[in-house]
Structures are given as C-alpha cells and as structure tokens.
Motif scaffolding. Structure first.
Motif, PDB file in Angstrom:
ATOM      1  N   TYR A 142       0.841  -1.195   0.000  1.00 32.69           N
ATOM      2  CA  TYR A 142       0.000   0.000   0.000  1.00 32.69           C
ATOM      3  C   TYR A 142       0.882   1.253   0.000  1.00 32.69           C
ATOM      4  O   TYR A 142       1.774   1.396   0.836  1.00 32.69           O
ATOM      5  N   GLY A 182      -2.457   1.786  -7.757  1.00 26.83           N
ATOM      6  CA  GLY A 182      -3.701   2.038  -7.044  1.00 26.83           C
ATOM      7  C   GLY A 182      -4.143   3.482  -6.969  1.00 26.83           C
ATOM      8  O   GLY A 182      -5.069   3.814  -6.232  1.00 26.83           O
ATOM      9  N   GLY A 189     -12.666  -1.465 -10.673  1.00 22.33           N
ATOM     10  CA  GLY A 189     -11.363  -0.803 -10.727  1.00 22.33           C
ATOM     11  C   GLY A 189     -11.335   0.431 -11.591  1.00 22.33           C
ATOM     12  O   GLY A 189     -10.262   0.971 -11.903  1.00 22.33           O
ATOM     13  N   SER A 222      -8.747   3.539 -11.580  1.00 20.29           N
ATOM     14  CA  SER A 222      -7.494   3.205 -10.904  1.00 20.29           C
ATOM     15  C   SER A 222      -6.363   3.304 -11.925  1.00 20.29           C
ATOM     16  O   SER A 222      -6.594   3.235 -13.145  1.00 20.29           O
TER      17      SER A 222
END
Length: 280
Positions: free
Chosen positions: A52, A223, A245, A248
């Motif tokens: 992340y 992301g 998604g 993204s």
C-alpha cells in the motif's frame, strides 16, 4: 500453575504511572496491516505487507528523490491572493492563512531543482493537504516558472500531481492555469527537453485535463485514482454501473493513457534509467 498467578516479580506499575504509546508511532493501512512509522519511512512510505502506497507530500517526495535531500527551492514565498473577494462560510483569505499555518506550506505546490542520482532535475510536487491540492493561480504560476527554469537551464522536468482539481474560490482564474501550463509545456516540447508526469493518488479534475496528462512519459503509482469527474458523477450521468477498478491507475494503464506504473520504492532508480535513455 504459576503461569496463571501474579507473583512478586510481576508488573506492579500503577495505573497513574502507565503511559500510552505516542500518536503517530504506528501506521495502519486500509487492509489492516500495521507498520512502525520509522520502518514505513525507510520503505519509501510503502507498507511491505500489502504494498500500500501511503499518501505523501512534497517533503517526502523530495527526500526520496533528491540526492542527500539537497535541493534549491524555487519561488518559495509566492502566496495566493483573493482576486474575486470570495466568501463562503468564511473569507478565502482567512482559509488561506489558516491552511498555511496548519500545513506550513505557502500553497499546494512546491518546485525545486537538484540532483537525482547525479542527474539534474527540476521537480514540481503538489501537496493534497493544502485545500485538497487544488489548482489556483499560484499553483499554475509556480509550475509555469518551474518549466521556464527547465527551459533556461535545459534541465528535464518532473511533475508530481496530486489534486482534487481546480480551486473553486478562484473560478476562471483557476481554469486559466490549464491553458498557461499547457502552453509552457509546448515550449518545453519544442526545445526537446524531457517532461515526465507522475500521477499519484488522487489526480483529478482540471489537473488531469492539463499538465498531468501531457508528459513525454505519463507514469503513475499503483492504485492511484486518476480521472476527470468522480465515479459517482459519471455513473449518474451515463446511468450505468462502472467497471471494476474504474479510474485506478491499473485501469487507466490498460486503456492506454499511461506508459507504465511504478512502485515508489523503485521510483528514483527507474527515473534515472529513463533520464539516461532520454539523454542518449
């Protein structure tokens, strides 16, 4: 059975003497993974358990990219005015002053020149903490001046975008920055000086519709939310559900609007490779 009984050697700290862990010592990702902030910083603000990418600003990007965090900042003192005398819940000038005090930034972008693995590079980086990274007159002017510096000194230019779009408190003055920065980038292209655009989370609105998508190379972090209007607005406008998604960076790459996605931990070295290729 001694394991289940407190002995004289047990912890005897009184409630009054107990101390809480300092705020900000640990970071928890949206996936629930917890990491010590020191380890997070050493890992370019990327959680190693789930990759992340934590949202960061110009201070952190400059630390990651510039050699030994050494750079010369450009147009440091430039601050927003109030050309429209805008008043909402409070005067625009008051909001600017409070945001400057809170963030210790003068506006939503900082520009600097320094070396990245011994390559000269001008970097303009946006800060989302300053009124949502919104694009006002100062943002457009500082980016335009950073491009002019690149032109004058023949140094490649890197734009790191992170923005909610145009700053509504400056209305038309804000929208004019789209044309101004795009015109400056056309001069950079004419001079054959490389421009790399890095889109981070989020990059939306007028920023996406101008300088963020005009790079010789458009790259993004994993992301990241990239788009013009928000998903809810688009869904209501077309009356259909959006693909999984949608907006993204992976979705945008798949549909041809990005050249590649780059992990922040590899950003400096990948930029160096790109600069070497462009230099040759």
């Amino acid at each position: 059975m001694a394991w289940f009984k407190r002995t004289d050697k047990g912890i005897k700290t009184s409630t009054e003497e107990k101390k809480d862990a300092p705020d900000g010592l640990w970071y928890k990702t949206p996936n629930g993974n917890i990491i010590h902030t020191r380890e997070l910083k050493n890992n370019s603000y990327v959680c190693p358990d789930d990759d992340y990418h934590v949202k960061i600003g110009s201070k952190e990007y400059f630390e990651i990219l510039f050699d030994n965090n050494k750079f010369e900042e450009l147009d440091i003192k430039m601050k927003s005015g109030d050309p429209l005398k805008f008043v909402d819940s409070k005067p625009y000038t008051s909001r600017i002053e409070q945001t400057i005090k809170k963030t210790e930034l003068n506006d939503a972008v900082r520009a600097a020149v320094g070396k990245v693995n011994n390559f000269d590079l001008v970097i303009a980086c946006m800060d989302f903490n300053f009124i949502g990274g919104s694009m006002g007159s100062v943002v457009g002017e500082k980016i335009a001046r950073a491009i002019e510096y690149s032109l004058k000194h023949k140094i490649p230019f890197l734009m790191i975008s992170k923005s909610g779009g145009a700053r509504m408190m400056e209305a038309g003055f804000s929208l004019m920055q789209m044309a101004k920065t795009s015109a400056k980038l056309a001069l950079l292209d004419k001079a054959g000086i490389p421009y790399i655009s890095l889109l981070t989370d989020p990059t939306t609105g007028g920023v996406t519709a101008s300088y963020a998508m005009l790079g010789d190379f458009n790259i993004a972090e994993p992301g990241a939310l990239i788009g013009f209007a928000g998903p809810r607005v688009i869904r209501e406008t077309i009356g259909k559900d959006l693909p999984k998604g949608f907006q993204s960076s992976e979705f945008v790459l798949e549909h041809g609007f990005l050249d590649f996605i780059i992990d922040r931990r590899q950003l400096k070295n990948r930029l160096t490779t790109l600069l070497k290729l462009l230099n040759n």
